[in-house]
Design an enzyme around this catalytic site. Structure first.
Site, PDB file in Angstrom:
ATOM      1  CG  HIS A 209      -0.082   0.212   2.375  1.00 33.25           C
ATOM      2  ND1 HIS A 209       0.477  -0.801   3.231  1.00 33.25           N
ATOM      3  CD2 HIS A 209       0.116   1.467   3.397  1.00 33.25           C
ATOM      4  CE1 HIS A 209       0.935  -0.189   4.352  1.00 33.25           C
ATOM      5  NE2 HIS A 209       0.933   1.214   4.283  1.00 33.25           N
TER       6      HIS A 209
HETATM    7  C1  UD1 Z   1      -1.378   5.058   6.743  1.00 35.63           C
HETATM    8  C2  UD1 Z   1      -0.032   5.336   7.252  1.00 35.63           C
HETATM    9  C3  UD1 Z   1       0.908   4.253   7.087  1.00 35.63           C
HETATM   10  C4  UD1 Z   1       0.686   2.854   7.652  1.00 35.63           C
HETATM   11  C5  UD1 Z   1      -0.910   2.852   6.953  1.00 35.63           C
HETATM   12  C6  UD1 Z   1      -1.374   1.464   7.648  1.00 35.63           C
HETATM   13  C7  UD1 Z   1       0.523   7.745   7.234  1.00 35.63           C
HETATM   14  C8  UD1 Z   1       1.216   8.844   6.576  1.00 35.63           C
HETATM   15  N1  UD1 Z   1       0.554   6.778   6.727  1.00 35.63           N
HETATM   16  O1  UD1 Z   1      -1.154   4.975   5.384  1.00 35.63           O
HETATM   17  O2  UD1 Z   1       2.368   4.433   7.755  1.00 35.63           O
HETATM   18  O3  UD1 Z   1       1.400   1.738   7.109  1.00 35.63           O
HETATM   19  O4  UD1 Z   1      -1.695   3.724   7.327  1.00 35.63           O
HETATM   20  O5  UD1 Z   1      -2.759   1.169   6.966  1.00 35.63           O
HETATM   21  O6  UD1 Z   1      -0.158   8.166   8.424  1.00 35.63           O
HETATM   22  N2  UD1 Z   1      -8.575   5.132   3.189  1.00 35.63           N
HETATM   23  C9  UD1 Z   1      -9.881   4.508   3.316  1.00 35.63           C
HETATM   24  N3  UD1 Z   1     -10.554   4.092   4.408  1.00 35.63           N
HETATM   25  C10 UD1 Z   1      -9.774   4.054   5.587  1.00 35.63           C
HETATM   26  C11 UD1 Z   1      -8.462   4.764   5.546  1.00 35.63           C
HETATM   27  C12 UD1 Z   1      -7.936   5.129   4.317  1.00 35.63           C
HETATM   28  O7  UD1 Z   1     -10.530   4.306   2.283  1.00 35.63           O
HETATM   29  O8  UD1 Z   1     -10.150   3.577   6.657  1.00 35.63           O
HETATM   30  C13 UD1 Z   1      -8.173   5.559   2.171  1.00 35.63           C
HETATM   31  C14 UD1 Z   1      -7.932   7.056   2.073  1.00 35.63           C
HETATM   32  O9  UD1 Z   1      -9.022   7.497   1.437  1.00 35.63           O
HETATM   33  C15 UD1 Z   1      -6.691   7.408   1.385  1.00 35.63           C
HETATM   34  C16 UD1 Z   1      -5.880   6.198   1.446  1.00 35.63           C
HETATM   35  O10 UD1 Z   1      -6.833   5.269   1.984  1.00 35.63           O
HETATM   36  O11 UD1 Z   1      -7.070   7.635  -0.047  1.00 35.63           O
HETATM   37  C17 UD1 Z   1      -4.851   6.627   2.259  1.00 35.63           C
HETATM   38  O12 UD1 Z   1      -5.029   6.758   3.922  1.00 35.63           O
HETATM   39  P1  UD1 Z   1      -4.072   7.451   4.686  1.00 35.63           P
HETATM   40  O13 UD1 Z   1      -4.372   7.364   5.961  1.00 35.63           O
HETATM   41  O14 UD1 Z   1      -3.740   8.678   4.247  1.00 35.63           O
HETATM   42  O15 UD1 Z   1      -2.745   6.740   4.497  1.00 35.63           O
HETATM   43  P2  UD1 Z   1      -2.467   4.970   4.626  1.00 35.63           P
HETATM   44  O16 UD1 Z   1      -1.869   4.993   3.086  1.00 35.63           O
HETATM   45  O17 UD1 Z   1      -3.454   4.101   5.028  1.00 35.63           O
END
Ligand code: UD1
Length: 386
Positions: A209
């Site tokens: 991811h």
């Molecule tokens: C985050 C952490 C990363 C960790 C990962 C584990 C940061 C910078 N990154 O990355 O270190 O390894 O979590 O999962 O904090 N999204 C959903 N549903 C959710 C959560 C996220 O659809 O419950 C989507 C969001 O809309 C976004 C993407 O996933 O488009 C990324 O979410 P984000 O919280 O920005 O960071 P992660 O890539 O999950």
């Protein structure tokens, strides 16, 4: 009775939940501590958040900031604005943050500006890769935090070389492993792999991811092609992060993966046979902690860009190929069963064939990755505040 030690414990994203569980449990064993659990809401899907609380018996958060998704700046700013209000009302003695996600950074800055002390669990990890958002979060958090709890000697040295005074550093071991030790037996009994039609030791577990792997179409395509080659030898099971699923759809790469339909993410779903003659890269929704641990423990090998899985495979003794150019967890390579293979097809396949031919290295477990880290952290905090 003397005044209780009021501690706000912060979680935001999936890996945080796994780290906070044993700390909350240990704090609750000590009546001198008043632990408050605060969820920023960075991860909000049931599959990414709520299920972990249920799966790991973590009490429901006392406060939820409900910030949700956004750009890094938006997410960080939202957390800071909302957390500041909570801090002003609650006035804790200490804020405890874990890991390296945006919530860790945002809450550290906010607390320090209000002159509230901060403890950072999993301090001192460094990838030296400033293109990773997590590396920026680690650096800022460690500069500001008062008490730095570390997982390894390498982390201690990283902090010392950055000028951190030795009396701020506490080498306590790996908190992720507390959770692993606590739930290993239950995970074994779940039989998630069998429920998916996977044979023990006869499949690959994949998680992916990181922005560096899934945000650039060329990189993602090349990785999916390589995984397709691997899947001709062994079925690949891929619990897919929402970020990755969105990117695969956006770039039109659906042909590289096949959905495992009708699979309940609790790990108790309808049995589905993965046909030996027709292997593929099979995706399923994000899994609960124990279901994923079951897949890890029983896999032939794990391919991942996650930090936590590099550590968990090391403890389970399962070969791990890390599809990144670096790792902030070097002891999983020097002592454990991890090899950093990058994203190049030939180097991934070379190590894959080494595993298949029984030529992959054997690992060992680093010191203090023993399931007792939460006890050590809480003891130190009680001493500091006595
Ligand atoms: C985050 C952490 C990363 C960790 C990962 C584990 C940061 C910078 N990154 O990355 O270190 O390894 O979590 O999962 O904090 N999204 C959903 N549903 C959710 C959560 C996220 O659809 O419950 C989507 C969001 O809309 C976004 C993407 O996933 O488009 C990324 O979410 P984000 O919280 O920005 O960071 P992660 O890539 O999950």
């Amino acid at each position: 009775m003397a005044k209780k030690l009021k501690i706000i414990n912060v979680v935001g994203a999936r890996p945080n939940f796994i780290k906070i569980g044993p700390i909350m449990k240990e704090m609750k064993r000590h009546p001198q501590i008043d632990p408050i659990l605060l969820h920023t809401g960075q991860h909000y899907d049931v599959a990414m958040s709520q299920r972990f609380f249920e799966d790991l018996n973590i009490p429901a958060p006392d406060v939820n900031l409900e910030v949700g998704s956004g750009s890094h700046a938006e997410q960080t700013a939202q957390i800071m604005t909302r957390f500041e209000k909570v801090l002003m009302e609650t006035r804790p003695d200490l804020v405890l943050v874990v890991g390296d996600v945006n919530s860790t950074l945002a809450c550290t800055i906010t607390a320090k500006k209000l002159l509230i002390k901060v403890a950072h669990v999993e301090a001192g990890l460094r990838s030296r890769d400033m293109t990773m958002p997590e590396e920026i979060n680690r650096l800022v958090t460690d500069v500001l935090a008062d008490y730095l709890f570390t997982t390894s000697e390498v982390a201690n040295k990283n902090l010392e070389s950055e000028g951190v005074a030795k009396n701020r550093i506490f080498y306590v071991g790996n908190i992720m492993i507390d959770t692993l030790v606590a739930f290993q037996e239950e995970a074994e009994k779940l039989n998630t792999h069998a429920a998916m039609g996977l044979e023990r030791g006869n499949y690959v577990l994949l998680t992916m991811h990181r922005p560096s792997n899934v945000d650039d179409p060329d990189t993602l395509k090349s990785l999916l092609e390589t995984l397709g080659i691997i899947s001709q030898r062994l079925a690949v099971i891929f619990p897919i992060h929402p970020r990755t699923e969105k990117q695969i759809q956006k770039f039109g790469f659906d042909e590289y993966v096949q959905k495992l339909e009708n699979f309940s993410a609790s790990g108790l779903g309808k049995r589905l046979s993965i046909h030996k003659e027709k292997h593929a890269v099979y995706t399923c929704p994000p899994l609960g902690y124990k279901a994923l641990l079951n897949l890890n423990m029983n896999a032939k090998l794990v391919i991942t860009d996650s930090g936590g899985l590099q550590e968990e495979t090391t403890v389970c003794g399962v070969p791990c190929l890390t599809i990144r150019e670096n790792t902030e967890r070097p002891e999983t390579v020097s002592a454990g069963s991890n090899v950093v293979v990058g994203t190049d097809r030939d180097s991934i396949l070379e190590q894959f064939y080494a595993v298949m031919n029984g030529q992959f290295k054997k690992g060992s477990v680093p010191p203090l990755w023993d399931g007792k880290t939460a006890q050590r952290i809480v003891r130190i905090l009680l001493d500091l505040y006595s």
